[in-house]
Design a protein around this motif. Structure first.
Motif, PDB file in Angstrom:
ATOM      1  N   ASN A  18     -21.801  24.756 -35.896  1.00 18.41           N
ATOM      2  CA  ASN A  18     -20.337  24.800 -35.829  1.00 18.41           C
ATOM      3  C   ASN A  18     -19.732  25.155 -37.188  1.00 18.41           C
ATOM      4  N   ALA A  19     -20.373  26.122 -37.826  1.00 21.38           N
ATOM      5  CA  ALA A  19     -19.896  26.586 -39.141  1.00 21.38           C
ATOM      6  C   ALA A  19     -20.480  27.967 -39.398  1.00 21.38           C
ATOM      7  N   PRO A  20     -19.718  28.852 -40.018  1.00 19.72           N
ATOM      8  CA  PRO A  20     -20.242  30.193 -40.313  1.00 19.72           C
ATOM      9  C   PRO A  20     -21.348  30.127 -41.353  1.00 19.72           C
ATOM     10  N   ILE A  21     -22.357  30.970 -41.173  1.00 23.48           N
ATOM     11  CA  ILE A  21     -23.466  31.045 -42.124  1.00 23.48           C
ATOM     12  C   ILE A  21     -23.578  32.485 -42.594  1.00 23.48           C
ATOM     13  N   SER A  22     -23.539  32.684 -43.873  1.00 25.16           N
ATOM     14  CA  SER A  22     -23.553  34.035 -44.422  1.00 25.16           C
ATOM     15  C   SER A  22     -24.985  34.524 -44.648  1.00 25.16           C
ATOM     16  N   PRO A  23     -25.209  35.837 -44.631  1.00 28.52           N
ATOM     17  CA  PRO A  23     -26.532  36.404 -44.908  1.00 28.52           C
ATOM     18  C   PRO A  23     -27.084  35.905 -46.239  1.00 28.52           C
ATOM     19  N   GLY A  24     -28.395  35.634 -46.237  1.00 24.46           N
ATOM     20  CA  GLY A  24     -29.058  35.139 -47.438  1.00 24.46           C
ATOM     21  C   GLY A  24     -29.158  33.629 -47.501  1.00 24.46           C
ATOM     22  N   THR A  25     -28.450  32.926 -46.617  1.00 26.50           N
ATOM     23  CA  THR A  25     -28.432  31.469 -46.656  1.00 26.50           C
ATOM     24  C   THR A  25     -29.825  30.871 -46.515  1.00 26.50           C
ATOM     25  N   PHE A  26     -30.659  31.446 -45.664  1.00 23.29           N
ATOM     26  CA  PHE A  26     -31.999  30.906 -45.450  1.00 23.29           C
ATOM     27  C   PHE A  26     -33.013  31.446 -46.465  1.00 23.29           C
ATOM     28  N   GLY A  27     -32.519  32.206 -47.439  1.00 16.42           N
ATOM     29  CA  GLY A  27     -33.395  32.694 -48.491  1.00 16.42           C
ATOM     30  C   GLY A  27     -34.131  33.976 -48.154  1.00 16.42           C
ATOM     31  N   GLU A  28     -33.632  34.693 -47.147  1.00 22.82           N
ATOM     32  CA  GLU A  28     -34.290  35.945 -46.778  1.00 22.82           C
ATOM     33  C   GLU A  28     -33.884  37.083 -47.707  1.00 22.82           C
ATOM     34  N   ASN A  29     -34.785  38.064 -47.828  1.00 18.04           N
ATOM     35  CA  ASN A  29     -34.508  39.254 -48.623  1.00 18.04           C
ATOM     36  C   ASN A  29     -33.701  40.280 -47.843  1.00 18.04           C
ATOM     37  N   LEU A  30     -34.024  40.409 -46.549  1.00 23.36           N
ATOM     38  CA  LEU A  30     -33.354  41.398 -45.708  1.00 23.36           C
ATOM     39  C   LEU A  30     -32.789  40.717 -44.477  1.00 23.36           C
ATOM     40  N   THR A  31     -31.521  40.980 -44.201  1.00 26.72           N
ATOM     41  CA  THR A  31     -30.893  40.487 -42.980  1.00 26.72           C
ATOM     42  C   THR A  31     -30.668  41.705 -42.079  1.00 26.72           C
ATOM     43  N   ILE A  32     -31.200  41.636 -40.853  1.00 30.43           N
ATOM     44  CA  ILE A  32     -31.186  42.793 -39.960  1.00 30.43           C
ATOM     45  C   ILE A  32     -30.372  42.495 -38.705  1.00 30.43           C
ATOM     46  N   SER A  33     -29.601  43.455 -38.254  1.00 28.19           N
ATOM     47  CA  SER A  33     -28.741  43.280 -37.087  1.00 28.19           C
ATOM     48  C   SER A  33     -29.464  43.626 -35.784  1.00 28.19           C
ATOM     49  N   GLU A  34     -28.871  43.156 -34.664  1.00 33.24           N
ATOM     50  CA  GLU A  34     -29.169  43.568 -33.289  1.00 33.24           C
ATOM     51  C   GLU A  34     -30.504  43.103 -32.720  1.00 33.24           C
ATOM     52  N   ILE A  35     -31.568  43.054 -33.500  1.00 31.66           N
ATOM     53  CA  ILE A  35     -32.882  42.693 -32.972  1.00 31.66           C
ATOM     54  C   ILE A  35     -32.888  41.230 -32.539  1.00 31.66           C
ATOM     55  N   ILE A  36     -33.534  40.955 -31.400  1.00 34.85           N
ATOM     56  CA  ILE A  36     -33.666  39.597 -30.883  1.00 34.85           C
ATOM     57  C   ILE A  36     -34.987  39.000 -31.376  1.00 34.85           C
ATOM     58  N   GLY A  37     -34.920  37.776 -31.889  1.00 32.24           N
ATOM     59  CA  GLY A  37     -36.097  37.154 -32.488  1.00 32.24           C
ATOM     60  C   GLY A  37     -37.284  37.052 -31.560  1.00 32.24           C
ATOM     61  N   ASP A  38     -37.051  36.803 -30.272  1.00 29.67           N
ATOM     62  CA  ASP A  38     -38.155  36.681 -29.314  1.00 29.67           C
ATOM     63  C   ASP A  38     -38.943  37.969 -29.193  1.00 29.67           C
ATOM     64  N   ASN A  39     -38.377  39.078 -29.641  1.00 33.83           N
ATOM     65  CA  ASN A  39     -39.044  40.378 -29.523  1.00 33.83           C
ATOM     66  C   ASN A  39     -39.947  40.698 -30.709  1.00 33.83           C
ATOM     67  N   LEU A  40     -39.967  39.831 -31.722  1.00 32.68           N
ATOM     68  CA  LEU A  40     -40.779  40.100 -32.904  1.00 32.68           C
ATOM     69  C   LEU A  40     -42.181  39.530 -32.741  1.00 32.68           C
ATOM     70  N   ALA A  41     -43.175  40.316 -33.143  1.00 27.51           N
ATOM     71  CA  ALA A  41     -44.568  39.882 -33.040  1.00 27.51           C
ATOM     72  C   ALA A  41     -45.336  40.293 -34.285  1.00 27.51           C
ATOM     73  N   ILE A  42     -46.465  39.632 -34.492  1.00 27.44           N
ATOM     74  CA  ILE A  42     -47.319  39.962 -35.619  1.00 27.44           C
ATOM     75  C   ILE A  42     -47.792  41.406 -35.495  1.00 27.44           C
ATOM     76  N   GLY A  43     -47.673  42.146 -36.572  1.00 25.74           N
ATOM     77  CA  GLY A  43     -48.077  43.556 -36.563  1.00 25.74           C
ATOM     78  C   GLY A  43     -46.934  44.517 -36.302  1.00 25.74           C
ATOM     79  N   ASP A  44     -45.814  44.012 -35.794  1.00 30.17           N
ATOM     80  CA  ASP A  44     -44.636  44.875 -35.632  1.00 30.17           C
ATOM     81  C   ASP A  44     -44.221  45.402 -37.003  1.00 30.17           C
ATOM     82  N   ARG A  45     -43.591  46.555 -36.999  1.00 29.97           N
ATOM     83  CA  ARG A  45     -43.161  47.147 -38.264  1.00 29.97           C
ATOM     84  C   ARG A  45     -41.662  47.421 -38.272  1.00 29.97           C
ATOM     85  N   PHE A  46     -41.086  47.277 -39.455  1.00 32.56           N
ATOM     86  CA  PHE A  46     -39.714  47.691 -39.711  1.00 32.56           C
ATOM     87  C   PHE A  46     -39.781  48.932 -40.599  1.00 32.56           C
ATOM     88  N   ILE A  47     -39.149  49.993 -40.162  1.00 31.20           N
ATOM     89  CA  ILE A  47     -39.116  51.230 -40.934  1.00 31.20           C
ATOM     90  C   ILE A  47     -37.682  51.448 -41.396  1.00 31.20           C
TER      91      ILE A  47
END
Length: 211
Positions: free
Chosen positions: A74-103
């Motif tokens: 119940n509060a806005p969270i800005s990109p980088g809050t969790f300590g990630e280097n890259l924040t990516i739009s649109e992709i659903i987390g359940d669709n990510l698997a080991i070996g997948d690639r981001f180009i």
């Protein structure tokens, strides 16, 4: 098409969770950022035992999961809050698997494992119970190895290329974390992917003992 919402870099800062410094406070960058073979250039990686290195060179988090957390907390969270280097739009987390690639332009990243929450993340969120909360949510983001180095900038287009082999999702890997007795078929399936070298070593030893 997905794009880079932000490219985030941290500098050494103090945090209540530890006596030393942390690089978890990452902030969006306005210009081009270089992705090196083992890290995002200029980013502070201080706990080398648990962060950084070839198989954890870049941490990616999804904007769709930030949307979920915004509702959950119940509060806005800005990109980088969790300590990630890259924040990516649109992709659903359940669709990510080991070996997948981001180009991303010339840069190619390959997913190696999920992120394990720690006391530093809990302190960052101001919630001592956030470790359990993060694990229960199953929205870990993904660590990646760098297959091809290069420069990235917020707004760049991102292609998500699924792994052609066995499908082991990041969420599935996270759900099995801490499990003492793992099914041999599951471990063999994980080993058929380009999983993080530490997990590979662990599963290979477990399977060898079972023979």
């Amino acid at each position: 098409m997905p794009n880079l919402v932000s490219v985030n870099i941290g500098v050494p800062e103090k945090i209540d969770a530890k006596a030393g410094l942390t690089g978890i406070f990452k902030r969006p960058q306005s210009g081009s950022v270089q992705i090196g073979a083992e890290a995002v250039i200029g980013d502070a990686v201080l706990d080398r035992r648990h962060h950084g290195g070839v198989d954890q060179a870049v941490y990616v988090y999804l904007n769709t999961d930030y949307d979920w957390w915004t509702q959950e907390l119940n509060a806005p969270i800005s990109p980088g809050t969790f300590g990630e280097n890259l924040t990516i739009s649109e992709i659903i987390g359940d669709n990510l698997a080991i070996g997948d690639r981001f180009i991303i332009g010339d840069v190619v990243l390959e997913i190696t494992c999920h992120r394990t929450p720690c006391r530093t993340l809990a302190a960052r969120m101001g919630d001592a119970g956030f470790i359990k909360r993060f694990l229960a949510a199953g929205r870990s983001g993904a660590y990646c190895r760098v297959m091809t180095t290069g420069a990235v900038t917020a707004g760049d287009k991102v292609e998500h290329k699924p792994f052609a082999g066995p499908r082991v999702t990041v969420a599935e890997l996270m759900a099995h974390e801490g499990t003492r007795e793992l099914d041999a078929d599951y471990m063999a399936r994980v080993l058929a992917t380009p999983v993080h070298y530490k997990m590979r070593q662990d599963f290979e030893k477990r399977l060898a003992k079972a023979e």
